[in-house]
Scaffold this motif. Structure first.
Motif, PDB file in Angstrom:
ATOM      1  N   THR A  73       1.066  -1.536  -0.072  1.00  0.00           N
ATOM      2  CA  THR A  73       0.291   0.520   0.140  1.00  0.00           C
ATOM      3  C   THR A  73       0.810   1.253  -0.043  1.00  0.00           C
ATOM      4  O   THR A  73       1.672   1.184   0.687  1.00  0.00           O
ATOM      5  N   VAL A  74       0.543   2.261  -0.509  1.00  0.00           N
ATOM      6  CA  VAL A  74       0.153   3.539  -0.495  1.00  0.00           C
ATOM      7  C   VAL A  74      -0.023   3.980  -0.617  1.00  0.00           C
ATOM      8  O   VAL A  74      -1.137   4.897  -0.875  1.00  0.00           O
ATOM      9  N   SER A  75      -0.104   5.202   0.554  1.00  0.00           N
ATOM     10  CA  SER A  75      -0.787   5.925   1.199  1.00  0.00           C
ATOM     11  C   SER A  75      -1.019   7.234   0.261  1.00  0.00           C
ATOM     12  O   SER A  75       0.469   7.945  -0.500  1.00  0.00           O
ATOM     13  N   ALA A  76      -2.025   8.687   0.244  1.00  0.00           N
ATOM     14  CA  ALA A  76      -1.837   9.130  -0.483  1.00  0.00           C
ATOM     15  C   ALA A  76      -0.656  10.500   0.503  1.00  0.00           C
ATOM     16  O   ALA A  76      -0.323  10.978  -0.824  1.00  0.00           O
ATOM     17  N   ALA A  77       0.075  10.743   1.860  1.00  0.00           N
ATOM     18  CA  ALA A  77       0.921  11.736   1.924  1.00  0.00           C
ATOM     19  C   ALA A  77       2.144  10.833   1.514  1.00  0.00           C
ATOM     20  O   ALA A  77       2.980  11.890   1.117  1.00  0.00           O
ATOM     21  N   ASN A  78       2.209   9.862   1.010  1.00  0.00           N
ATOM     22  CA  ASN A  78       3.438   9.257  -0.136  1.00  0.00           C
ATOM     23  C   ASN A  78       3.429   9.505  -1.471  1.00  0.00           C
ATOM     24  O   ASN A  78       4.111   9.442  -2.715  1.00  0.00           O
ATOM     25  N   ILE A  79       2.486  10.126  -1.658  1.00  0.00           N
ATOM     26  CA  ILE A  79       1.898   9.747  -3.746  1.00  0.00           C
ATOM     27  C   ILE A  79       1.736  11.528  -4.402  1.00  0.00           C
ATOM     28  O   ILE A  79       1.541  12.326  -3.789  1.00  0.00           O
ATOM     29  N   ARG A  80       2.766  12.023  -4.788  1.00  0.00           N
ATOM     30  CA  ARG A  80       2.738  13.481  -5.815  1.00  0.00           C
ATOM     31  C   ARG A  80       2.127  13.374  -7.036  1.00  0.00           C
ATOM     32  O   ARG A  80       2.777  12.475  -7.677  1.00  0.00           O
ATOM     33  N   PHE A  81       1.243  14.035  -7.380  1.00  0.00           N
ATOM     34  CA  PHE A  81       0.396  14.949  -8.136  1.00  0.00           C
ATOM     35  C   PHE A  81       1.256  15.550  -9.929  1.00  0.00           C
ATOM     36  O   PHE A  81       2.007  16.338  -9.161  1.00  0.00           O
ATOM     37  N   VAL A  82       1.638  15.221 -10.950  1.00  0.00           N
ATOM     38  CA  VAL A  82       1.560  16.463 -11.640  1.00  0.00           C
ATOM     39  C   VAL A  82       0.737  15.816 -13.028  1.00  0.00           C
ATOM     40  O   VAL A  82       0.116  15.110 -13.165  1.00  0.00           O
ATOM     41  N   GLU A  83       1.110  16.308 -13.030  1.00  0.00           N
ATOM     42  CA  GLU A  83       0.416  16.649 -14.894  1.00  0.00           C
ATOM     43  C   GLU A  83      -0.001  15.490 -15.551  1.00  0.00           C
ATOM     44  O   GLU A  83       1.090  14.752 -16.309  1.00  0.00           O
ATOM     45  N   GLY A  84      -1.136  13.875 -15.257  1.00  0.00           N
ATOM     46  CA  GLY A  84      -1.215  13.561 -16.216  1.00  0.00           C
ATOM     47  C   GLY A  84      -0.862  12.402 -15.503  1.00  0.00           C
ATOM     48  O   GLY A  84      -0.623  11.475 -16.121  1.00  0.00           O
ATOM     49  N   ALA A  85      -0.098  12.189 -14.695  1.00  0.00           N
ATOM     50  CA  ALA A  85       0.749  11.553 -13.557  1.00  0.00           C
ATOM     51  C   ALA A  85       0.760  10.788 -11.832  1.00  0.00           C
ATOM     52  O   ALA A  85       0.629  12.536 -11.589  1.00  0.00           O
ATOM     53  N   VAL A  86       0.673   9.760 -11.161  1.00  0.00           N
ATOM     54  CA  VAL A  86       1.328  10.148 -10.328  1.00  0.00           C
ATOM     55  C   VAL A  86       2.597   9.764 -10.069  1.00  0.00           C
ATOM     56  O   VAL A  86       2.747   8.657 -10.509  1.00  0.00           O
ATOM     57  N   ARG A  87       3.717  10.530  -9.230  1.00  0.00           N
ATOM     58  CA  ARG A  87       4.788   9.945  -8.605  1.00  0.00           C
ATOM     59  C   ARG A  87       4.317   9.194  -7.325  1.00  0.00           C
ATOM     60  O   ARG A  87       4.234   9.689  -5.960  1.00  0.00           O
ATOM     61  N   PHE A  88       5.339   7.980  -6.710  1.00  0.00           N
ATOM     62  CA  PHE A  88       5.632   7.902  -5.260  1.00  0.00           C
ATOM     63  C   PHE A  88       6.511   6.524  -5.199  1.00  0.00           C
ATOM     64  O   PHE A  88       7.430   6.814  -6.236  1.00  0.00           O
ATOM     65  N   LYS A  89       7.282   6.357  -4.153  1.00  0.00           N
ATOM     66  CA  LYS A  89       8.308   5.957  -3.752  1.00  0.00           C
ATOM     67  C   LYS A  89       8.082   4.498  -3.424  1.00  0.00           C
ATOM     68  O   LYS A  89       6.894   4.191  -2.524  1.00  0.00           O
ATOM     69  N   LEU A  90       8.881   3.787  -4.207  1.00  0.00           N
ATOM     70  CA  LEU A  90       8.229   2.126  -3.400  1.00  0.00           C
ATOM     71  C   LEU A  90       8.629   1.598  -1.763  1.00  0.00           C
ATOM     72  O   LEU A  90       9.342   2.429  -1.616  1.00  0.00           O
ATOM     73  N   PRO A  91       7.654   1.681  -1.195  1.00  0.00           N
ATOM     74  CA  PRO A  91       8.313   0.710   0.091  1.00  0.00           C
ATOM     75  C   PRO A  91       8.379   0.411   0.119  1.00  0.00           C
ATOM     76  O   PRO A  91       8.786  -0.807  -0.622  1.00  0.00           O
ATOM     77  N   ASP A  92       8.977  -0.057   1.275  1.00  0.00           N
ATOM     78  CA  ASP A  92       9.328  -1.057   2.058  1.00  0.00           C
ATOM     79  C   ASP A  92       9.599  -3.234   1.745  1.00  0.00           C
ATOM     80  O   ASP A  92       7.601  -2.693   2.475  1.00  0.00           O
ATOM     81  N   ALA A  93       9.314  -3.409   0.873  1.00  0.00           N
ATOM     82  CA  ALA A  93       8.299  -4.780   0.523  1.00  0.00           C
ATOM     83  C   ALA A  93       9.125  -6.268   0.618  1.00  0.00           C
ATOM     84  O   ALA A  93       9.196  -6.719  -0.025  1.00  0.00           O
ATOM     85  N   GLY A  94      10.210  -5.291   1.869  1.00  0.00           N
ATOM     86  CA  GLY A  94      11.272  -6.973   1.929  1.00  0.00           C
ATOM     87  C   GLY A  94      10.463  -8.213   2.477  1.00  0.00           C
ATOM     88  O   GLY A  94      11.022 -10.060   1.100  1.00  0.00           O
ATOM     89  N   LEU A  95       9.323  -8.506   2.724  1.00  0.00           N
ATOM     90  CA  LEU A  95       8.722  -9.809   2.729  1.00  0.00           C
ATOM     91  C   LEU A  95       8.030 -10.096   1.537  1.00  0.00           C
ATOM     92  O   LEU A  95       7.829 -11.592   1.171  1.00  0.00           O
ATOM     93  N   HIS A  96       7.897  -9.687   0.240  1.00  0.00           N
ATOM     94  CA  HIS A  96       7.763  -9.933  -1.114  1.00  0.00           C
ATOM     95  C   HIS A  96       9.045 -10.001  -1.699  1.00  0.00           C
ATOM     96  O   HIS A  96       8.791 -10.077  -3.097  1.00  0.00           O
TER      97      HIS A  96
END
Length: 342
Positions: free
Chosen positions: A280-303
């Motif tokens: 899950t990537v929460s809204a606080a970690n989502i950045r909006f740009v024109e026609g897109a959203v950008r975010f960083k991959l959270p820690d998903a070591g278990l996967h």
């Protein structure tokens, strides 16, 4: 004898002076009042009806269910020492053109005009469908009373006032679905000129306007828009902290009237592995740009070592029936194997 005669003359002169003063004082105190205090006529079934005297108008409220007489014979009470024409008890035409003239004792004149008002009940609004989702609802069914009291469908109108900016929006009535208790009205076609939020609803019957009720219009369901997307890093090996981007577009055939509510309204992004694990990537970690959203991959070591096969952008939306819904997800799929290398 001379003294008695002299005293008598003095007394007569005093009386004459007093009489003269009294007459002069009386002349300066003539009454200036020319008011109609009470105006009463015989109403339906002989019951007395009192007119409302305000300013220079005598308003008589008449029951529309009772035949209106051609003439009336009012009983009128006016200011003391004034006279009225036509006199009290005189038959006059029961029309708005009838006038009365009241002359005060000092000669000042005041004219009054008769005004007839039909004693018709004001329409009452009780309810309508609420809340209302645009597009998924095309009509309002309005319940109330006295919509057709002493009027017909041609004199009924319904309009809304948008509370955010005061814009008035007329509604089209379905004439054969108007009764004394119900009105069915078509909503205008939803467009970029329309908006959501509170709208104040009014019903006008003849010259009477019912007390308004508020209707809440909710945003159109996101299912009325078309969603397209692509994952920019599709087919790459992904690691914790990598910058990721989803290009997306929400379009509709109403000039953006629907999609405007959802652009930059992403609640969260969900990444699904081939084992149906969810990152899950929460809204606080989502950045909006024109026609897109950008975010960083959270820690998903278990996967580690698993492939991503699906992503979902979750929006705050409503259901087609207008009920509140906390979220609605639009899905996209990875075209190429996209591994969590971590």
């Amino acid at each position: 004898m001379f003294k008695v005669l002299y005293s008598s003359i003095i007394m007569l002169m005093a009386v004459a002076v007093l009489a003269s003063c009294t007459k002069t004082e009386y002349d300066h105190q003539k009454q200036p009042y020319n008011d109609i205090k009470v105006f009463t006529i015989a109403g339906s079934y002989g019951a007395p009806v009192k007119g409302l005297v305000k300013d220079d108008t005598i308003t008589v409220y008449w029951n529309p269910d009772v035949a209106m007489p051609a003439t009336i014979t009012p009983e009128i009470i006016i200011s003391d020492k004034a006279v009225i024409s036509p006199a009290s008890g005189t038959a006059v035409s029961f029309k708005d053109t009838t006038t009365y003239t009241v002359t005060a004792e000092d000669g000042s004149v005041r004219k009054y005009r008769l005004q007839i008002a039909l004693n018709v009940p004001t329409p009452v609004l009780k309810s309508t469908n609420n809340p209302v989702p645009w597009l998924n609802t095309t009509q309002l069914t309005i319940a109330g009373e006295y919509f057709l009291a002493n009027t017909d469908t041609s004199q009924i109108s319904v309009y809304m006032q948008r509370m955010s900016d005061g814009i008035e929006i007329p509604l089209t009535l379905i004439k054969n679905r108007i009764s004394n208790y119900t009105i069915v009205a078509n909503l205008p076609t939803f467009s970029a000129e329309q908006d959501t939020g509170i709208h104040r609803l009014f019903v006008k019957a003849g010259y009477r306007i019912a007390q308004s009720i508020d209707v809440r219009f909710v945003i159109p369901a996101i299912t009325n828009a078309t969603y397209t997307s692509s994952f920019v890093q599709d087919g790459q090996a992904l690691r914790t902290g990598d910058s990721l981007q989803i290009n997306y577009a929400l379009t509709d055939n109403l000039g953006g009237a629907v999609s405007r509510y959802y652009t930059r309204n992403t609640k969260e992004i969900l990444l699904y592995t081939n084992a149906y694990d969810i990152i899950t990537v929460s809204a606080a970690n989502i950045r909006f740009v024109e026609g897109a959203v950008r975010f960083k991959l959270p820690d998903a070591g278990l996967h580690k070592g698993k492939d991503l096969f699906q992503y979902r952008m979750t929006f705050n939306s409503v259901l087609p029936g207008g009920e509140e819904s906390s979220s609605y997800s639009l899905r996209g799929f990875f075209v190429n194997p996209t591994k969590l290398a971590l």
